[in-house]
Design a protein around this motif. Sequence first.
Motif, PDB file in Angstrom:
ATOM      1  N   GLU A 117       0.999  -1.140  -0.445  1.00 35.68           N
ATOM      2  CA  GLU A 117       0.182  -0.062   0.352  1.00 35.68           C
ATOM      3  C   GLU A 117       0.677   1.086  -0.316  1.00 35.68           C
ATOM      4  N   THR A 118       0.769   2.249  -1.007  1.00 35.44           N
ATOM      5  CA  THR A 118       1.464   3.967  -0.904  1.00 35.44           C
ATOM      6  C   THR A 118       0.582   4.771  -0.627  1.00 35.44           C
ATOM      7  N   TYR A 119       1.176   5.106  -0.121  1.00 36.98           N
ATOM      8  CA  TYR A 119       0.137   6.692   0.421  1.00 36.98           C
ATOM      9  C   TYR A 119       0.683   7.967   0.474  1.00 36.98           C
ATOM     10  N   ILE A 120       0.412   8.895  -0.651  1.00 34.28           N
ATOM     11  CA  ILE A 120       0.997  10.102  -1.297  1.00 34.28           C
ATOM     12  C   ILE A 120      -0.163  10.886  -0.380  1.00 34.28           C
ATOM     13  N   ARG A 121      -0.099  11.866  -0.227  1.00 30.78           N
ATOM     14  CA  ARG A 121      -0.058  13.351   0.724  1.00 30.78           C
ATOM     15  C   ARG A 121       0.239  14.991  -0.211  1.00 30.78           C
ATOM     16  N   THR A 122       0.318  15.503  -0.703  1.00 29.16           N
ATOM     17  CA  THR A 122       0.925  16.491  -1.701  1.00 29.16           C
ATOM     18  C   THR A 122       0.888  17.686  -1.332  1.00 29.16           C
ATOM     19  N   SER A 123      -0.178  17.769  -0.120  1.00 26.60           N
ATOM     20  CA  SER A 123       0.597  19.631   0.125  1.00 26.60           C
ATOM     21  C   SER A 123       1.640  19.268   1.342  1.00 26.60           C
ATOM     22  N   ASP A 124       1.844  18.169   1.929  1.00 22.33           N
ATOM     23  CA  ASP A 124       3.596  18.511   2.284  1.00 22.33           C
ATOM     24  C   ASP A 124       4.191  17.355   1.757  1.00 22.33           C
ATOM     25  N   MET A 125       4.327  16.278  -0.041  1.00 18.57           N
ATOM     26  CA  MET A 125       5.042  15.684   0.320  1.00 18.57           C
ATOM     27  C   MET A 125       5.133  14.229   0.901  1.00 18.57           C
ATOM     28  N   LYS A 126       4.162  13.725   1.752  1.00 17.94           N
ATOM     29  CA  LYS A 126       4.600  12.756   2.757  1.00 17.94           C
ATOM     30  C   LYS A 126       4.601  10.979   1.627  1.00 17.94           C
ATOM     31  N   PHE A 127       5.265  10.664   2.634  1.00 13.55           N
ATOM     32  CA  PHE A 127       5.250   9.109   1.814  1.00 13.55           C
ATOM     33  C   PHE A 127       5.109   8.039   2.448  1.00 13.55           C
ATOM     34  N   LEU A 128       4.489   7.057   2.825  1.00 14.44           N
ATOM     35  CA  LEU A 128       4.247   6.580   3.010  1.00 14.44           C
ATOM     36  C   LEU A 128       3.823   5.256   2.801  1.00 14.44           C
ATOM     37  N   GLN A 129       4.650   3.626   3.095  1.00 17.28           N
ATOM     38  CA  GLN A 129       4.346   2.767   1.869  1.00 17.28           C
ATOM     39  C   GLN A 129       4.415   1.558   2.618  1.00 17.28           C
ATOM     40  N   LYS A 130       3.311   0.540   2.986  1.00  7.32           N
ATOM     41  CA  LYS A 130       3.703  -0.848   3.919  1.00  7.32           C
ATOM     42  C   LYS A 130       3.874  -1.718   3.047  1.00  7.32           C
ATOM     43  N   GLN A 131       4.930  -2.512   3.419  1.00  6.86           N
ATOM     44  CA  GLN A 131       5.737  -3.402   2.457  1.00  6.86           C
ATOM     45  C   GLN A 131       5.367  -4.921   2.935  1.00  6.86           C
ATOM     46  N   ASP A 132       5.158  -5.502   2.482  1.00  3.15           N
ATOM     47  CA  ASP A 132       5.067  -6.966   2.836  1.00  3.15           C
ATOM     48  C   ASP A 132       5.791  -8.081   2.005  1.00  3.15           C
ATOM     49  N   PHE A 133       7.455  -8.165   2.670  1.00  2.00           N
ATOM     50  CA  PHE A 133       8.277  -9.161   2.251  1.00  2.00           C
ATOM     51  C   PHE A 133       8.497 -10.408   2.815  1.00  2.00           C
ATOM     52  N   MET A 134       9.491 -11.326   2.266  1.00  2.00           N
ATOM     53  CA  MET A 134       9.452 -12.262   3.461  1.00  2.00           C
ATOM     54  C   MET A 134       8.209 -12.394   4.806  1.00  2.00           C
ATOM     55  N   GLY A 135       7.324 -12.514   4.688  1.00  2.00           N
ATOM     56  CA  GLY A 135       6.873 -12.497   5.282  1.00  2.00           C
ATOM     57  C   GLY A 135       6.963 -11.713   6.563  1.00  2.00           C
ATOM     58  N   LYS A 136       7.024 -10.487   6.452  1.00  2.00           N
ATOM     59  CA  LYS A 136       6.991  -9.822   7.921  1.00  2.00           C
ATOM     60  C   LYS A 136       7.141  -8.335   7.008  1.00  2.00           C
ATOM     61  N   GLU A 137       6.192  -7.081   8.036  1.00  2.00           N
ATOM     62  CA  GLU A 137       5.756  -5.827   7.465  1.00  2.00           C
ATOM     63  C   GLU A 137       6.796  -4.983   7.744  1.00  2.00           C
TER      64      GLU A 137
ATOM     65  N   SER B 278       9.655  10.855   1.931  1.00  2.00           N
ATOM     66  CA  SER B 278       8.836  11.796   1.137  1.00  2.00           C
ATOM     67  C   SER B 278       8.981  11.395   0.006  1.00  2.00           C
ATOM     68  N   VAL B 279       8.040  12.366  -0.748  1.00  2.00           N
ATOM     69  CA  VAL B 279       8.197  12.253  -2.133  1.00  2.00           C
ATOM     70  C   VAL B 279       9.624  12.463  -2.982  1.00  2.00           C
ATOM     71  N   LYS B 280       9.932  11.503  -3.938  1.00  2.00           N
ATOM     72  CA  LYS B 280      10.929  11.617  -4.739  1.00  2.00           C
ATOM     73  C   LYS B 280      10.553  12.487  -5.746  1.00  2.00           C
ATOM     74  N   THR B 281      11.090  12.821  -6.719  1.00  2.00           N
ATOM     75  CA  THR B 281      10.375  13.611  -8.364  1.00  2.00           C
ATOM     76  C   THR B 281      12.444  12.651  -8.843  1.00  2.00           C
ATOM     77  N   SER B 282      11.076  12.388 -10.176  1.00  2.00           N
ATOM     78  CA  SER B 282      12.271  11.455 -11.344  1.00  2.00           C
ATOM     79  C   SER B 282      12.472  12.261 -12.084  1.00  2.00           C
ATOM     80  N   PRO B 283      13.696  11.776 -12.995  1.00  2.00           N
ATOM     81  CA  PRO B 283      14.533  13.039 -14.127  1.00  2.00           C
ATOM     82  C   PRO B 283      13.245  12.840 -15.026  1.00  2.00           C
ATOM     83  N   TRP B 284      12.363  13.084 -15.599  1.00  2.00           N
ATOM     84  CA  TRP B 284      11.682  13.090 -16.384  1.00  2.00           C
ATOM     85  C   TRP B 284      12.052  13.701 -17.943  1.00  2.00           C
TER      86      TRP B 284
END
Length: 245
Positions: free
Chosen positions: A96-116, A122-128
Amino acid sequence: MKRLLLLAGLLVGVLAMQTVFAQSGVITYEMKINLHRRIPADRQEMKAMIPEYRTTKFTLAFNQDESLYKNVPEEEEEPFGNGGGVQMRFNNPKTETYIRTSDMKFLQKQDFMGKEYLIDDSVKTSPWKFGTETKTIQGYVCKQAYYTAEPRPNVKEEITAWYTESIRPFLGPEQFHSLPGAVLAVDVNNGERVYVAQKVELRELKKNDLKIPSGGQKVNRQDYRTIVEEQMKKMNANGGVIIRN
Protein backbone atom coordinates in the motif's frame (compact mmCIF):
# COMPACT_ATOMS: atom_id res chain seq x y z
CA MET A 1 -10.86 46.89 -21.47
CA LYS A 2 -7.97 44.60 -22.43
CA ARG A 3 -6.98 44.42 -18.77
CA LEU A 4 -10.49 43.33 -17.81
CA LEU A 5 -10.51 40.67 -20.52
CA LEU A 6 -7.11 39.35 -19.35
CA LEU A 7 -8.31 39.23 -15.75
CA ALA A 8 -11.46 37.39 -16.81
CA GLY A 9 -9.39 34.89 -18.79
CA LEU A 10 -7.10 34.22 -15.81
CA LEU A 11 -10.11 33.75 -13.54
CA VAL A 12 -11.65 31.22 -15.90
CA GLY A 13 -8.33 29.35 -16.03
CA VAL A 14 -8.05 29.24 -12.24
CA LEU A 15 -11.63 28.03 -11.87
CA ALA A 16 -11.01 25.34 -14.48
CA MET A 17 -7.91 24.13 -12.62
CA GLN A 18 -9.80 24.08 -9.34
CA THR A 19 -12.50 21.95 -10.96
CA VAL A 20 -9.92 19.45 -12.20
CA PHE A 21 -7.90 19.31 -8.99
CA ALA A 22 -11.03 18.97 -6.84
CA GLN A 23 -11.71 15.60 -8.46
CA SER A 24 -11.77 12.41 -6.48
CA GLY A 25 -12.12 8.87 -7.69
CA VAL A 26 -10.51 5.49 -8.27
CA ILE A 27 -8.26 4.32 -11.12
CA THR A 28 -7.91 0.57 -11.65
CA TYR A 29 -4.64 -0.61 -13.20
CA GLU A 30 -3.49 -3.91 -14.61
CA MET A 31 0.22 -4.74 -14.26
CA LYS A 32 1.62 -7.39 -16.59
CA ILE A 33 5.12 -8.82 -16.01
CA ASN A 34 7.05 -10.96 -18.47
CA LEU A 35 8.56 -13.49 -16.04
CA HIS A 36 10.55 -15.35 -18.67
CA ARG A 37 12.61 -12.23 -19.42
CA ARG A 38 13.75 -12.19 -15.79
CA ILE A 39 15.13 -15.72 -15.75
CA PRO A 40 18.96 -15.80 -15.73
CA ALA A 41 20.60 -17.05 -18.90
CA ASP A 42 21.95 -20.13 -17.10
CA ARG A 43 18.52 -21.12 -15.69
CA GLN A 44 16.41 -21.29 -18.82
CA GLU A 45 14.97 -24.65 -17.75
CA MET A 46 12.81 -22.68 -15.32
CA LYS A 47 10.58 -21.61 -18.21
CA ALA A 48 8.83 -24.98 -17.90
CA MET A 49 8.01 -24.25 -14.25
CA ILE A 50 6.59 -20.72 -14.46
CA PRO A 51 4.10 -18.97 -16.77
CA GLU A 52 5.47 -16.42 -19.21
CA TYR A 53 3.27 -13.61 -17.89
CA ARG A 54 1.99 -12.62 -14.46
CA THR A 55 -0.96 -10.21 -14.28
CA THR A 56 -2.00 -8.27 -11.17
CA LYS A 57 -4.62 -5.57 -10.54
CA PHE A 58 -4.19 -2.46 -8.43
CA THR A 59 -6.42 0.46 -7.45
CA LEU A 60 -5.45 4.09 -6.95
CA ALA A 61 -7.95 6.02 -4.82
CA PHE A 62 -7.46 9.78 -4.69
CA ASN A 63 -8.94 13.08 -3.58
CA GLN A 64 -7.65 16.64 -3.94
CA ASP A 65 -4.64 16.09 -1.65
CA GLU A 66 -4.20 12.35 -0.95
CA SER A 67 -3.88 9.07 -2.81
CA LEU A 68 -3.63 5.38 -1.92
CA TYR A 69 -2.29 2.76 -4.34
CA LYS A 70 -2.77 -0.89 -3.39
CA ASN A 71 -3.10 -4.32 -4.92
CA VAL A 72 -6.50 -5.94 -5.34
CA PRO A 73 -6.94 -9.18 -3.32
CA GLU A 74 -6.79 -12.22 -5.56
CA GLU A 75 -8.00 -15.77 -5.33
CA GLU A 76 -5.26 -18.32 -4.78
CA GLU A 77 -3.81 -19.41 -8.10
CA GLU A 78 -3.41 -22.93 -9.33
CA PRO A 79 0.26 -24.03 -9.31
CA PHE A 80 2.07 -23.89 -12.64
CA GLY A 81 4.39 -26.65 -13.88
CA ASN A 82 4.96 -29.38 -16.39
CA GLY A 83 3.04 -31.95 -14.37
CA GLY A 84 6.04 -34.14 -13.64
CA GLY A 85 8.34 -32.07 -11.46
CA VAL A 86 8.62 -28.89 -9.47
CA GLN A 87 5.60 -26.59 -9.58
CA MET A 88 5.51 -22.90 -8.66
CA ARG A 89 2.73 -20.93 -7.04
CA PHE A 90 2.66 -17.13 -7.01
CA ASN A 91 1.27 -15.00 -4.21
CA ASN A 92 1.54 -11.24 -4.51
CA PRO A 93 2.98 -9.51 -1.42
CA LYS A 94 0.60 -6.95 0.02
CA THR A 95 1.64 -3.37 -0.69
CA GLU A 96 0.00 0.00 0.00
CA THR A 97 1.45 3.37 -1.03
CA TYR A 98 0.01 6.58 0.46
CA ILE A 99 0.94 10.06 -0.77
CA ARG A 100 -0.15 13.44 0.59
CA THR A 101 0.80 16.23 -1.81
CA SER A 102 0.33 19.19 0.57
CA ASP A 103 3.51 18.25 2.48
CA MET A 104 4.91 15.60 0.06
CA LYS A 105 4.36 12.82 2.61
CA PHE A 106 5.15 9.26 1.50
CA LEU A 107 4.08 6.14 3.41
CA GLN A 108 4.39 2.64 2.03
CA LYS A 109 3.35 -0.54 3.82
CA GLN A 110 5.24 -3.44 2.32
CA ASP A 111 5.15 -7.18 2.99
CA PHE A 112 8.60 -8.67 2.42
CA MET A 113 9.69 -12.21 3.31
CA GLY A 114 6.70 -12.62 5.65
CA LYS A 115 7.37 -9.41 7.59
CA GLU A 116 5.59 -6.04 7.33
CA TYR A 117 7.48 -2.77 6.95
CA LEU A 118 6.16 0.80 7.01
CA ILE A 119 8.40 3.01 4.89
CA ASP A 120 8.06 6.60 6.14
CA ASP A 121 9.71 9.13 3.82
CA SER A 122 9.05 12.05 1.50
CA VAL A 123 7.88 11.95 -2.12
CA LYS A 124 10.78 11.65 -4.58
CA THR A 125 10.58 13.08 -8.09
CA SER A 126 12.10 11.30 -11.08
CA PRO A 127 14.24 12.98 -13.81
CA TRP A 128 11.49 12.90 -16.43
CA LYS A 129 12.04 14.10 -19.97
CA PHE A 130 9.05 14.98 -22.12
CA GLY A 131 8.27 13.55 -25.54
CA THR A 132 6.03 14.85 -28.31
CA GLU A 133 3.82 11.80 -28.86
CA THR A 134 0.30 11.40 -27.50
CA LYS A 135 -2.11 8.49 -27.13
CA THR A 136 -5.65 8.06 -25.81
CA ILE A 137 -6.20 5.81 -22.78
CA GLN A 138 -9.68 5.25 -21.34
CA GLY A 139 -10.91 8.33 -23.22
CA TYR A 140 -8.12 10.62 -21.89
CA VAL A 141 -5.54 12.18 -24.19
CA CYS A 142 -2.15 11.39 -22.64
CA LYS A 143 1.28 12.91 -23.15
CA GLN A 144 4.57 11.03 -23.19
CA ALA A 145 7.40 11.22 -20.62
CA TYR A 146 10.45 9.03 -20.12
CA TYR A 147 13.71 8.54 -18.21
CA THR A 148 16.33 5.89 -17.41
CA ALA A 149 16.21 4.50 -13.87
CA GLU A 150 18.86 2.57 -11.92
CA PRO A 151 16.93 0.66 -9.24
CA ARG A 152 20.01 -1.36 -8.24
CA PRO A 153 23.74 -1.05 -8.97
CA ASN A 154 24.53 -1.99 -12.58
CA VAL A 155 20.82 -2.46 -13.37
CA LYS A 156 19.10 0.03 -15.68
CA GLU A 157 15.45 0.35 -16.65
CA GLU A 158 14.04 2.35 -19.55
CA ILE A 159 10.78 3.96 -18.36
CA THR A 160 8.09 5.40 -20.66
CA ALA A 161 4.94 6.86 -19.11
CA TRP A 162 1.71 8.35 -20.46
CA TYR A 163 -0.07 10.97 -18.34
CA THR A 164 -3.21 13.07 -18.67
CA GLU A 165 -3.49 16.67 -17.52
CA SER A 166 -7.26 16.19 -17.17
CA ILE A 167 -6.68 14.57 -13.75
CA ARG A 168 -4.54 16.12 -11.06
CA PRO A 169 -0.72 15.70 -10.79
CA PHE A 170 1.19 13.29 -8.55
CA LEU A 171 -0.99 10.28 -9.35
CA GLY A 172 0.22 7.02 -10.83
CA PRO A 173 1.16 3.39 -10.21
CA GLU A 174 3.99 2.58 -7.79
CA GLN A 175 6.84 5.14 -8.05
CA PHE A 176 5.61 6.54 -11.37
CA HIS A 177 3.63 9.46 -9.99
CA SER A 178 5.72 12.65 -10.22
CA LEU A 179 4.31 14.09 -13.44
CA PRO A 180 2.03 17.10 -14.12
CA GLY A 181 -1.02 14.88 -14.47
CA ALA A 182 -2.27 11.38 -13.64
CA VAL A 183 -0.18 8.57 -15.14
CA LEU A 184 -2.44 6.08 -16.95
CA ALA A 185 0.20 3.80 -18.48
CA VAL A 186 3.84 2.86 -17.92
CA ASP A 187 6.17 0.63 -19.94
CA VAL A 188 9.38 -0.66 -18.33
CA ASN A 189 12.09 -2.05 -20.62
CA ASN A 190 9.91 -2.33 -23.69
CA GLY A 191 7.31 -4.75 -22.34
CA GLU A 192 9.13 -6.39 -19.45
CA ARG A 193 6.68 -4.74 -17.04
CA VAL A 194 3.61 -2.81 -18.21
CA TYR A 195 0.94 -0.90 -16.29
CA VAL A 196 -2.28 0.22 -18.02
CA ALA A 197 -5.38 1.88 -16.57
CA GLN A 198 -8.38 -0.41 -17.11
CA LYS A 199 -10.97 1.90 -15.57
CA VAL A 200 -11.13 5.55 -14.45
CA GLU A 201 -14.00 6.39 -12.09
CA LEU A 202 -14.42 10.02 -11.02
CA ARG A 203 -16.66 9.84 -7.95
CA GLU A 204 -16.88 10.49 -4.24
CA LEU A 205 -14.75 8.08 -2.24
CA LYS A 206 -16.26 5.52 0.09
CA LYS A 207 -15.26 5.23 3.74
CA ASN A 208 -12.43 2.72 3.31
CA ASP A 209 -11.24 3.68 -0.18
CA LEU A 210 -8.43 5.86 1.17
CA LYS A 211 -7.14 4.61 4.51
CA ILE A 212 -3.67 5.68 5.69
CA PRO A 213 -1.38 2.62 6.08
CA SER A 214 -0.24 1.76 9.60
CA GLY A 215 1.57 -1.01 11.48
CA GLY A 216 4.77 -2.85 10.64
CA GLN A 217 8.40 -2.00 11.36
CA LYS A 218 8.97 1.69 10.66
CA VAL A 219 11.92 2.42 8.36
CA ASN A 220 12.96 4.99 5.80
CA ARG A 221 13.47 4.24 2.11
CA GLN A 222 17.22 3.61 2.39
CA ASP A 223 16.80 1.33 5.42
CA TYR A 224 14.29 -0.80 3.53
CA ARG A 225 16.50 -0.98 0.43
CA THR A 226 19.37 -2.24 2.62
CA ILE A 227 17.13 -4.90 4.20
CA VAL A 228 16.04 -6.15 0.77
CA GLU A 229 19.58 -6.21 -0.62
CA GLU A 230 20.87 -8.20 2.38
CA GLN A 231 18.09 -10.78 2.01
CA MET A 232 18.77 -11.09 -1.72
CA LYS A 233 22.46 -11.76 -1.07
CA LYS A 234 21.56 -14.49 1.41
CA MET A 235 19.15 -16.17 -0.99
CA ASN A 236 21.58 -15.97 -3.91
CA ALA A 237 24.29 -17.49 -1.73
CA ASN A 238 21.93 -20.39 -1.05
CA GLY A 239 21.26 -20.90 -4.76
CA GLY A 240 17.80 -19.34 -4.63
CA VAL A 241 16.21 -17.69 -7.64
CA ILE A 242 13.86 -14.76 -7.11
CA ILE A 243 11.33 -13.48 -9.59
CA ARG A 244 10.48 -9.95 -8.49
CA ASN A 245 7.20 -8.12 -8.98
